[in-house]
Design a protein around this motif. Structure first.
Motif, PDB file in Angstrom:
ATOM      1  N   GLY A 552     -13.184  22.696  84.904  1.00 23.60           N
ATOM      2  CA  GLY A 552     -11.816  22.906  85.388  1.00 23.60           C
ATOM      3  C   GLY A 552     -10.807  22.046  84.662  1.00 23.60           C
ATOM      4  N   TYR A 553     -11.190  20.789  84.412  1.00 29.02           N
ATOM      5  CA  TYR A 553     -10.273  19.868  83.735  1.00 29.02           C
ATOM      6  C   TYR A 553     -10.022  20.320  82.293  1.00 29.02           C
ATOM      7  CZ  TYR A 553      -7.960  15.393  82.931  1.00 29.02           C
ATOM      8  OH  TYR A 553      -7.034  14.428  82.675  1.00 29.02           O
ATOM      9  N   ALA A 554     -11.085  20.703  81.598  1.00 32.31           N
ATOM     10  CA  ALA A 554     -10.932  21.161  80.213  1.00 32.31           C
ATOM     11  C   ALA A 554     -10.082  22.426  80.158  1.00 32.31           C
ATOM     12  CB  ALA A 554     -12.309  21.410  79.593  1.00 32.31           C
ATOM     13  N   LEU A 555     -10.271  23.334  81.106  1.00 32.25           N
ATOM     14  CA  LEU A 555      -9.464  24.560  81.133  1.00 32.25           C
ATOM     15  C   LEU A 555      -7.979  24.242  81.364  1.00 32.25           C
ATOM     16  CD1 LEU A 555     -11.815  26.936  83.158  1.00 32.25           C
ATOM     17  CD2 LEU A 555     -11.042  27.276  80.799  1.00 32.25           C
ATOM     18  N   CYS A 556      -7.707  23.267  82.203  1.00 34.00           N
ATOM     19  CA  CYS A 556      -6.304  22.893  82.442  1.00 34.00           C
ATOM     20  C   CYS A 556      -5.675  22.296  81.182  1.00 34.00           C
ATOM     21  CB  CYS A 556      -6.204  21.916  83.612  1.00 34.00           C
ATOM     22  SG  CYS A 556      -6.356  22.711  85.227  1.00 34.00           S
ATOM     23  N   VAL A 557      -6.463  21.584  80.391  1.00 36.72           N
ATOM     24  CA  VAL A 557      -5.934  21.052  79.129  1.00 36.72           C
ATOM     25  C   VAL A 557      -5.735  22.185  78.122  1.00 36.72           C
ATOM     26  CG1 VAL A 557      -6.313  19.422  77.253  1.00 36.72           C
ATOM     27  CG2 VAL A 557      -6.992  18.808  79.569  1.00 36.72           C
ATOM     28  N   VAL A 558      -6.661  23.146  78.083  1.00 33.21           N
ATOM     29  CA  VAL A 558      -6.462  24.332  77.234  1.00 33.21           C
ATOM     30  C   VAL A 558      -5.183  25.058  77.660  1.00 33.21           C
ATOM     31  CG1 VAL A 558      -7.388  26.598  76.623  1.00 33.21           C
ATOM     32  CG2 VAL A 558      -8.911  24.614  76.720  1.00 33.21           C
ATOM     33  N   ASP A 567       2.242  30.710  74.722  1.00 26.63           N
ATOM     34  CA  ASP A 567       1.334  31.840  74.903  1.00 26.63           C
ATOM     35  C   ASP A 567       1.019  31.937  76.392  1.00 26.63           C
ATOM     36  OD1 ASP A 567      -0.550  33.797  74.881  1.00 26.63           O
ATOM     37  OD2 ASP A 567      -1.975  32.758  73.570  1.00 26.63           O
ATOM     38  N   PHE A 568       2.006  32.390  77.151  1.00 21.73           N
ATOM     39  CA  PHE A 568       1.876  32.352  78.597  1.00 21.73           C
ATOM     40  C   PHE A 568       0.889  33.390  79.129  1.00 21.73           C
ATOM     41  CE2 PHE A 568       6.206  30.442  78.117  1.00 21.73           C
ATOM     42  CZ  PHE A 568       5.857  29.184  78.583  1.00 21.73           C
ATOM     43  N   ARG A 569       0.678  34.461  78.408  1.00 20.86           N
ATOM     44  CA  ARG A 569      -0.293  35.449  78.871  1.00 20.86           C
ATOM     45  C   ARG A 569      -1.706  34.846  78.854  1.00 20.86           C
ATOM     46  NH1 ARG A 569       0.173  40.763  75.666  1.00 20.86           N
ATOM     47  NH2 ARG A 569       2.053  40.943  76.920  1.00 20.86           N
ATOM     48  N   SER A 570      -2.064  34.208  77.749  1.00 17.91           N
ATOM     49  CA  SER A 570      -3.375  33.548  77.688  1.00 17.91           C
ATOM     50  C   SER A 570      -3.442  32.372  78.658  1.00 17.91           C
ATOM     51  CB  SER A 570      -3.653  33.063  76.264  1.00 17.91           C
ATOM     52  OG  SER A 570      -3.729  34.147  75.368  1.00 17.91           O
ATOM     53  N   ALA A 571      -2.332  31.654  78.774  1.00 19.14           N
ATOM     54  CA  ALA A 571      -2.302  30.500  79.671  1.00 19.14           C
ATOM     55  C   ALA A 571      -2.579  30.923  81.108  1.00 19.14           C
ATOM     56  CB  ALA A 571      -0.946  29.799  79.578  1.00 19.14           C
ATOM     57  N   LEU A 572      -2.043  32.074  81.517  1.00 18.74           N
ATOM     58  CA  LEU A 572      -2.280  32.541  82.884  1.00 18.74           C
ATOM     59  C   LEU A 572      -3.761  32.855  83.102  1.00 18.74           C
ATOM     60  CD1 LEU A 572      -1.060  33.281  85.608  1.00 18.74           C
ATOM     61  CD2 LEU A 572      -0.678  35.598  84.737  1.00 18.74           C
ATOM     62  N   ALA A 573      -4.375  33.515  82.138  1.00 24.14           N
ATOM     63  CA  ALA A 573      -5.805  33.819  82.261  1.00 24.14           C
ATOM     64  C   ALA A 573      -6.621  32.533  82.321  1.00 24.14           C
ATOM     65  CB  ALA A 573      -6.249  34.685  81.084  1.00 24.14           C
ATOM     66  N   THR A 574      -6.250  31.548  81.531  1.00 27.71           N
ATOM     67  CA  THR A 574      -6.985  30.279  81.504  1.00 27.71           C
ATOM     68  C   THR A 574      -6.893  29.554  82.832  1.00 27.71           C
ATOM     69  OG1 THR A 574      -6.639  30.036  79.125  1.00 27.71           O
ATOM     70  CG2 THR A 574      -7.147  28.037  80.365  1.00 27.71           C
ATOM     71  N   VAL A 575      -5.698  29.460  83.365  1.00 22.75           N
ATOM     72  CA  VAL A 575      -5.540  28.705  84.611  1.00 22.75           C
ATOM     73  C   VAL A 575      -6.146  29.460  85.779  1.00 22.75           C
ATOM     74  CG1 VAL A 575      -3.266  29.580  85.362  1.00 22.75           C
ATOM     75  CG2 VAL A 575      -3.934  27.219  85.854  1.00 22.75           C
ATOM     76  N   ASN A 576      -6.117  30.785  85.740  1.00 23.87           N
ATOM     77  CA  ASN A 576      -6.782  31.557  86.799  1.00 23.87           C
ATOM     78  C   ASN A 576      -8.289  31.299  86.787  1.00 23.87           C
ATOM     79  OD1 ASN A 576      -4.398  32.644  87.709  1.00 23.87           O
ATOM     80  ND2 ASN A 576      -4.643  34.588  86.633  1.00 23.87           N
ATOM     81  N   ARG A 577      -8.854  31.168  85.590  1.00 18.78           N
ATOM     82  CA  ARG A 577     -10.276  30.862  85.498  1.00 18.78           C
ATOM     83  C   ARG A 577     -10.561  29.459  86.043  1.00 18.78           C
ATOM     84  NH1 ARG A 577     -13.931  29.586  80.187  1.00 18.78           N
ATOM     85  NH2 ARG A 577     -15.867  29.206  81.340  1.00 18.78           N
ATOM     86  N   GLU A 789       7.451  33.118  72.285  1.00 15.90           N
ATOM     87  CA  GLU A 789       7.197  33.834  73.534  1.00 15.90           C
ATOM     88  C   GLU A 789       6.868  35.299  73.268  1.00 15.90           C
ATOM     89  OE1 GLU A 789       9.779  33.454  77.343  1.00 15.90           O
ATOM     90  OE2 GLU A 789      10.511  35.261  76.317  1.00 15.90           O
ATOM     91  N   ALA A 790       7.662  35.946  72.421  1.00 16.25           N
ATOM     92  CA  ALA A 790       7.468  37.369  72.142  1.00 16.25           C
ATOM     93  C   ALA A 790       6.181  37.635  71.376  1.00 16.25           C
ATOM     94  CB  ALA A 790       8.666  37.908  71.370  1.00 16.25           C
ATOM     95  N   ALA A 791       5.702  36.633  70.631  1.00 16.50           N
ATOM     96  CA  ALA A 791       4.488  36.834  69.841  1.00 16.50           C
ATOM     97  C   ALA A 791       3.259  36.947  70.730  1.00 16.50           C
ATOM     98  CB  ALA A 791       4.310  35.670  68.865  1.00 16.50           C
ATOM     99  N   TYR A 792       3.321  36.373  71.906  1.00 16.30           N
ATOM    100  CA  TYR A 792       2.137  36.335  72.755  1.00 16.30           C
ATOM    101  C   TYR A 792       2.301  37.121  74.061  1.00 16.30           C
ATOM    102  CZ  TYR A 792       0.830  32.370  69.791  1.00 16.30           C
ATOM    103  OH  TYR A 792       0.522  31.567  68.725  1.00 16.30           O
ATOM    104  N   SER A 793       3.543  37.351  74.492  1.00  9.58           N
ATOM    105  CA  SER A 793       3.756  37.934  75.815  1.00  9.58           C
ATOM    106  C   SER A 793       4.900  38.933  75.753  1.00  9.58           C
ATOM    107  CB  SER A 793       4.094  36.834  76.838  1.00  9.58           C
ATOM    108  OG  SER A 793       3.170  35.776  76.777  1.00  9.58           O
TER     109      SER A 793
END
Length: 964
Positions: A552-558, A567-577, A789-793
C-alpha cells in the motif's frame, strides 16, 4: 458529643448560588451554557455546586457528576466515563462498545490513537442525552483529569450553546498543569461564566461557626476561626477536632471553647496553631479503629478508586477479611460504593492518608501493588502507574514486566509508556543489551508517536549505535528517516534511508525503506523518474514478501509520481488498488487515510467532482467513527473542495470544525505546518473574496507567520499565496499582487502544487499592467500543465485554465465563453463567474456592449450567490472603464441575519433540529461528520439570534412554507 450539624444554607455564597440556580433554569428551558468554578481546596466549591444545582431534578434536568483525583491524569477518559456513568467493564450495551473501542488495534507503526473512537462515542452519547433531556455535567477537581477527558470537555464547550447542556468544571488553582490552563482559557473564550471563590469574610466566618456549633462563638473561638483564613472546610475540620477533644465550657454549652474573662484580662485565648489540612483530616479519622486505618492507608496506593480484590492482594489477605474494615469505613462515610468499586469520599481524605505512610514504606508498597495488579489482570497502564509512583530503582520483576508489555503500554498510554520505558532502559543500559534494545526501540516509536521528534531522533541514533538485531535497526532507520523528513532535514533523511538499504538484504523492511526513499527522491531532488523506478522496485519487493503495508505504501508513492506527472487516470487506478490492498483493517488506518486523500485529490483534478465529494463524505465519516486524528486534515480538504464547487458557506463550516488553537491540534491533530497553512489560506481567500478584511487579515497574519520548511509546507501554501495576492490587489497594489503570484512560476522540480488554478489571475493582472512578457511566461507554464494533463487523461482543469490564459492574452472572449460552459458542465461556479467576467471585459473592449452587459450580469449573479462582494466590485470597475454598467439584473446579497441568511445546508439542519433529531442522527442522514453538524447548528444559532435548539425549532416552524 456527636458530629457538627450542617448549616441549613451555604453560608456566604448567596450570589453565586443564585447564579447557579439561574443557569439550571436556563438549561431546563433548552439553553446551553458553561461554568468554571475555581478556588483553593476546602473553599466550598463542591458545596456551592451541590446547592446551586439542587433544584435541577425538579425542573426536569439530569445531573451527571464525576470527581477526578491525582491518579486520574494517567487514566485516559476515566473521568468522562465516570461522569457519563459508562462502565467499560460492563459486558453489554454501551459499556461493551466503549471497552472494545478502548482496546482498538494499533496502526502499522503504532500511530493510531485508540482513545479517539471512544471519545467520539462518548461525545455522541452526550449529544443523545442532552437532546432527550436537559443535562448537567459536573467535573469536580478537573485539575487532575486526564488529557483525553480535558480534550472532550473542550470539544463540548465549543458547542455547548446548541444543546440543553450545562457544563460545570470545578478546579483548584494548584497544581498548575498546562493542559488544564489551556482548557480554562478555551472555555472562558466561549463566554463561559467564571466563579472564582475566595475566602469567607469575617462576618461570614462568624455566621458559619454559629451554624456549625449551634450558637455564637466566644472570643477564643473567633480567634481560632481566624486561623482558618476563611476556608470553610478547614474551619469545619478544626471545629470537629476541638469538639471531640475539648470539654465544654463551664456553663455546659459547646460554644464557649475559651474563657472570655481570660481573654479580657489579657491572657492568650486559644493558641493552638492552625494545623495543616492533612494533619487535621488525619486527626479527624483517629476515631476509626487501627485495623480500618491500616486497610484504608494501603488502599490509597491504588488510587482514589479501588477494587476490593486488588486491595486484598496488596495486603496478602483474602477478600473476605476485607469485609469488616471496609464495612466500617463505608458506615463512617470515609469511602463510598461507586460503579462496583470503592471510592474515597473526598480526595483530601485519600491524600492525607497516603501522606501519612512513611515514604520508604510507600515506595515498597507501590512496587508490591504493581505486581498484585498484574496478577489480577489489571490494565497495563494501572500497573505502570504503580511502578512510576515507586522508586526509580528497577528490580528484576519490573524489568521483565516492562520488556514484556512495552508494545501494549506504548499503544494504550504513550505518555506513561515514555516515562517508564526511559526509566527502565536507563537502568539496563550497558548491562543487559538485548533488553535495552527492546526498550529503547519501543521508546523511540512512542516518542515519534507523541510528536516529540527531537527525543525520538536522539533515541533512534542511540539505538543504531549499539543495536545488533537487523530487523530492529531497520525499523529504527525507518523511524529516524521519518523524523528527519518531517522536520525538513531531507538530505539527511535520504542518507539514512540509503544507508539502511545498503545494510539490509531483501526483507519486509527493505521494501518499506525503498518506498520511503522514493518519496524522498521526489521531494528532495525533484527526480520524478528516479522516484518512480525506486517506488516500483519497492512495490515488487513488498509483493514478494506479501507485506500489505509495504504494498500500500509503495502504491501511494507511485501515485505521487503519477500525480506530479499529471497522469491522473493512471494515478486513480493506482490509488484505488492501494485502497483495495489496505482494506478497512484498523492496523493500516493511517495509510488508508493517506490513500483516501490521494483518491479525492485525483478525482477533483479529473473534474469528477460528484465522485470526489462522495469519497470525501465517506472519508470524513469513517475518520470520525474511528476518531482518526487525520479527520482535521480531511475537513480542511473538504473546505478546499467546497471552495471550488461554490459552497463557500459549507467550506467555512468545515474549517470552523477544526479547532486550530485548541488542545486537539496541540496534542492529537495537526502536528505539521502543511495542513494549517492550507487552513489559513482557504479561510483567508474566502474572506478576501467576500471583502471581510478583518478575517482575511487575521488568517493571513497567522499563516504567513509559519515557516516553510518541509515539502508539505510548500505544497500547501498556494492558497495562502493567492489570498495574499488578492489582499494586495484589493488594497490597490496590483504590482505587488503580480509579484506574489509570479513566484508560482519558480516552483521546485517535482513539487505537486497545481499552479494552473492561479495562473489566469496572474495573466489578468499582468495584462492590465502591460507586462505582456510575464503574461506570456505564465501562459506557457499553464500550457505545459495542460499538455501533461491532456497527454494522459481527458481535458480537465489545466486545459480549461490554459484556454482562459490564451483568451486573456489574445483579447478574445470566445475561448473564455467556451471555458465558462465547461465550468458550468462540471459544477465549478466560481471559475465560471471569473471566466464570464473576463469575457465581459473583452466584449466591452470590442464595443459589444449588449453582450458585455449580459455576461457581466451573469458573472455578478454568480458572485452574489457566493457572497463575493470584492469580485463584484472589481468586475464593475473593469467593465465601467469601457462604458459598460450592469442593468437591474443581479441577485440581491443574502442577508447576514435571520431565516433568509441560512445556507441551503443550514436550512436542512434547522429542519431536522425542529424535528427533534440529535446531532449524530442529523450527521447520519446528511452524510456529514457530527462535528460539522455541530458547527452548522452553531452558525444557525448566530444567524437566527437564538440561544437553544428549542428556539431554532420555534423559528423553523414559523417558516413552515420554506423548503431547503
Amino acid at each position: 458529643m456527636g458530629p457538627l450539624a450542617p448549616p441549613e444554607a451555604f453560608i456566604g455564597r448567596e450570589a453565586e448560588t443564585a447564579l447557579l440556580r439561574e443557569l439550571v433554569r436556563k438549561v431546563a428551558t433548552g439553553h446551553g451554557g458553561s461554568l468554571w468554578v475555581e478556588g483553593e481546596p476546602g473553599i466550598g466549591k463542591t458545596s456551592l455546586v451541590t446547592v446551586g444545582l439542587a433544584e435541577g431534578p425538579a425542573l426536569g434536568c439530569r445531573t451527571m457528576w464525576a470527581t477526578a483525583d491525582e491518579m486520574s491524569r494517567h487514566a485516559p477518559l476515566h473521568v468522562l466515563l465516570d461522569c457519563l456513568q459508562v462502565d467499560p467493564h460492563d459486558a453489554g450495551g454501551r459499556g461493551r462498545h466503549i471497552s472494545r473501542l478502548l482496546r482498538g488495534a494499533p496502526g502499522a507503526l503504532g500511530l493510531t490513537e485508540p482513545l479517539w473512537p471512544a471519545m467520539e462515542a462518548l461525545l455522541a452519547l452526550v449529544d443523545e442525552l442532552s437532546t432527550a433531556k436537559p443535562l448537567i455535567m459536573v467535573m469536580d477537581d478537573i485539575q487532575w483529569a486526564d488529557e483525553a477527558s480535558l480534550l472532550a470537555w473542550h470539544r463540548l464547550a465549543q458547542v455547548v450553546e446548541q444543546q440543553s447542556l450545562l457544563l460545570v468544571a470545578v478546579c483548584r488553582p494548584v497544581p498548575q498543569r498546562e493542559p488544564v490552563n489551556r482548557l480554562r482559557r478555551s472555555v472562558l473564550s466561549q463566554d463561559a461564566v467564571l466563579v472564582s471563590l475566595g475566602p469567607l469574610a469575617t462576618d461570614e466566618v462568624s455566621e458559619l461557626v454559629t451554624a456549625l456549633v449551634g450558637g455564637p462563638p466566644d472570643t477564643g473561638l473567633r480567634h481560632l476561626a481566624d486561623n482558618a483564613a476563611g476556608n470553610p472546610l478547614y474551619l469545619r475540620e478544626m471545629l470537629e477536632v476541638l469538639l471531640r477533644q475539648e470539654a465544654a465550657s463551664d456553663d455546659g454549652t459547646p460554644t464557649r471553647l475559651a474563657d472570655a474573662s481570660a481573654t479580657e484580662s489579657g491572657a492568650a485565648p486559644w493558641t493552638v496553631p492552625a494545623p495543616s489540612l492533612s494533619s487535621v483530616i488525619t486527626r479527624r479519622l483517629n476515631f476509626l479503629p487501627a485495623e480500618v486505618l491500616e486497610t484504608l492507608s494501603a488502599a490509597t496506593l491504588l488510587g482514589q478508586e479501588f477494587m476490593v480484590t486488588d486491595l486484598a492482594g496488596l495486603l496478602g489477605a483474602s477478600p473476605s477479611t476485607m469485609l469488616s474494615p471496609l464495612r466500617y469505613a463505608i458506615a463512617a462515610g470515609v469511602v463510598v460504593e461507586h460503579n462496583r468499586l470503592l471510592r474515597f469520599r473526598h480526595p483530601l481524605i485519600h491524600q492525607a492518608l497516603r501522606d501519612a505512610i512513611p515514604p520508604a514504606l510507600r515506595v515498597a508498597l507501590h512496587r508490591q501493588a504493581a505486581e498484585v495488579l498484574d496478577k489480577a489482570g489489571a490494565p497495563v497502564e494501572r500497573v505502570a502507574e504503580q511502578l512510576l509512583s515507586g522508586s526509580d530503582a528497577v528490580d528484576g520483576w519490573t524489568l521483565d514486566w516492562t520488556v514484556g508489555h512495552a508494545a501494549t503500554l506504548a499503544h494504550r498510554a504513550p505518555e506513561i509508556a515514555a516515562r517508564l520505558l526511559q526509566q527502565v532502559a536507563d537502568h539496563c543500559a550497558g548491562t543487559e543489551p538485548e533488553r535495552w534494545e527492546v526498550l529503547t526501540a519501543a521508546l523511540a516509536k512512542t516518542l515519534f508517536r507523541l510528536g516529540r521528534n527531537a527525543e525520538a531522533e536522539r533515541c533512534a541514533w542511540q539505538l543504531l549505535e549499539l543495536a545488533h538485531d537487523p530487523e530492529r535497526t531497520a525499523e529504527m532507520r525507518w523511524i529516524l528517516a521519518r523524523v528527519l523528513f518531517s522536520v525538513g532535514r531531507n538530505q539527511q533523511a535520504v542518507a539514512v534511508t540509503e544507508q539502511a538499504l545498503r545494510a539490509h538484504p531483501a526483507s519486509m523492511w527493505r521494501a518499506r525503506l525503498q518506498a520511503l526513499l522514493a518519496m524522498f527522491l521526489r521531494a528532495e531532488a525533484g527526480d520524478v523518474a528516479a522516484a518512480e523506478s525506486t517506488a516500483r522496485a519497492a512495490l515488487t519487493l513488498a509483493e514478494d514478501v506479501e507485506d500489505k503495508f509495504g504494498i500500500g505504501y509503495a502504491l501511494c508513492v507511485v501515485w505521487l509520481v503519477e500525480a506530479v506527472r499529471r497522469d491522473f487516470r493512471s494515478a486513480l487506478a493506482t490509488v484505488n488498488r492501494a485502497l483495495e490492498v489496505v482494506g478497512d483493517d484498523p492496523e493500516y488506518r493511517d495509510l488508508r487515510s493517506w490513500a483516501l486523500d490521494n483518491q479525492i485529490f485525483t478525482l477533483q483534478n479529473l473534474d469528477r467532482l460528484s465522485e470526489a465529494e462522495a469519497s470525501l463524505h465517506a472519508a470524513v465519516t469513517e475518520a470520525e467513527q474511528g476518531a482518526d486524528p487525520t479527520q482535521a486534515s480531511l475537513l480542511i480538504g473538504t473546505a478546499v473542495h467546497y471552495f471550488w464547487t461554490g459552497r463557500w458557506d459549507d467550506a467555512l463550516t468545515a474549517l470552523a470544525s477544526v479547532v486550530v488553537e485548541g488542545p486537539e491540534v496541540t496534542h492529537y491533530g495537526l502536528r505539521e505546518h502543511g495542513p494549517i497553512l492550507l487552513y489559513h489560506g482557504t479561510a483567508a481567500l474566502i474572506a478576501g473574496h467576500r471583502d471581510d478584511r478583518d478575517t482575511a487579515r487575521r488568517h493571513l497574519e497567522a499563516g504567513l507567520a509559519l515557516p516553510l520548511v518541509t515539502v508539505s509546507d510548500w505544497e500547501n501554501a498556494d492558497f495562502l499565496l493567492a489570498a495574499h495576492a488578492l489582499s494586495a490587489e484589493r488594497d490597490g497594489d496590483p504590482t505587488y499582487a503580480r509579484d506574489l503570484l509570479a513566484t508560482l512560476l519558480d516552483i521546485r522540480p517535482g513539487q505537486m502544487t497545481l499552479i494552473h488554478q492561479w495562473l489566469p489571475d496572474l495573466v489578468r493582472i499582468a495584462v492590465d499592467l502591460d507586462d505582456f512578457k510575464l503574461a506570456q511566461k505564465a501562459c506557457a507554464a499553464c500550457a505545459r500543465e495542460a499538455e501533461a494533463e491532456a497527454a494522459y487523461s481527458d481535458p480537465a482543469r489545466a486545459v480549461a485554465a490554459a484556454e482562459r490564459c490564451r483568451g486573456l492574452i489574445a483579447g478574445d472572449p470566445e475561448p473564455l465563453l467556451a471555458v465558462a460552459d465547461h465550468y458550468e458542465a462540471v459544477s465549478r461556479p466560481f471559475e465560471r463567474a471569473q471566466s464570464l467576467e473576463d469575457a465581459a471585459v473583452l466584449l466591452a473592449r470590442k464595443r459589444q456592449t449588449a453582450q458585455a452587459r449580459t455576461r457581466l450580469n451573469e458573472a455578478v449573479e454568480m458572485y452574489a450567490a457566493l457572497g463575493a462582494s470584492w469580485d463584484i466590485r472589481r468586475a464593475d470597475t473593469r467593465a465601467r472603464r469601457y462604458g459598460v454598467r450592469r442593468g437591474v439584473r443581479g441577485s440581491r446579497k443574502r442577508p447576514s441575519f435571520g431565516w433568509e441568511a441560512l445556507s441551503p445546508t443550514e436550512l436542512k439542519v434547522a429542519r431536522m433540529v425542529a424535528e427533534g433529531m440529535s446531532n449524530p442522527e442529523i450527521a447520519t442522514d446528511l452524510f456529514l461528520s457530527r462535528r460539522t453538524v455541530q458547527t452548522h447548528v452553531s452558525h444557525i444559532l448566530g444567524k437566527l439570534g437564538v440561544h437553544s435548539r428549542v428556539e431554532i425549532a420555534t423559528v423553523a416552524l414559523s417558516h413552515h412554507g420554506v423548503r431547503p
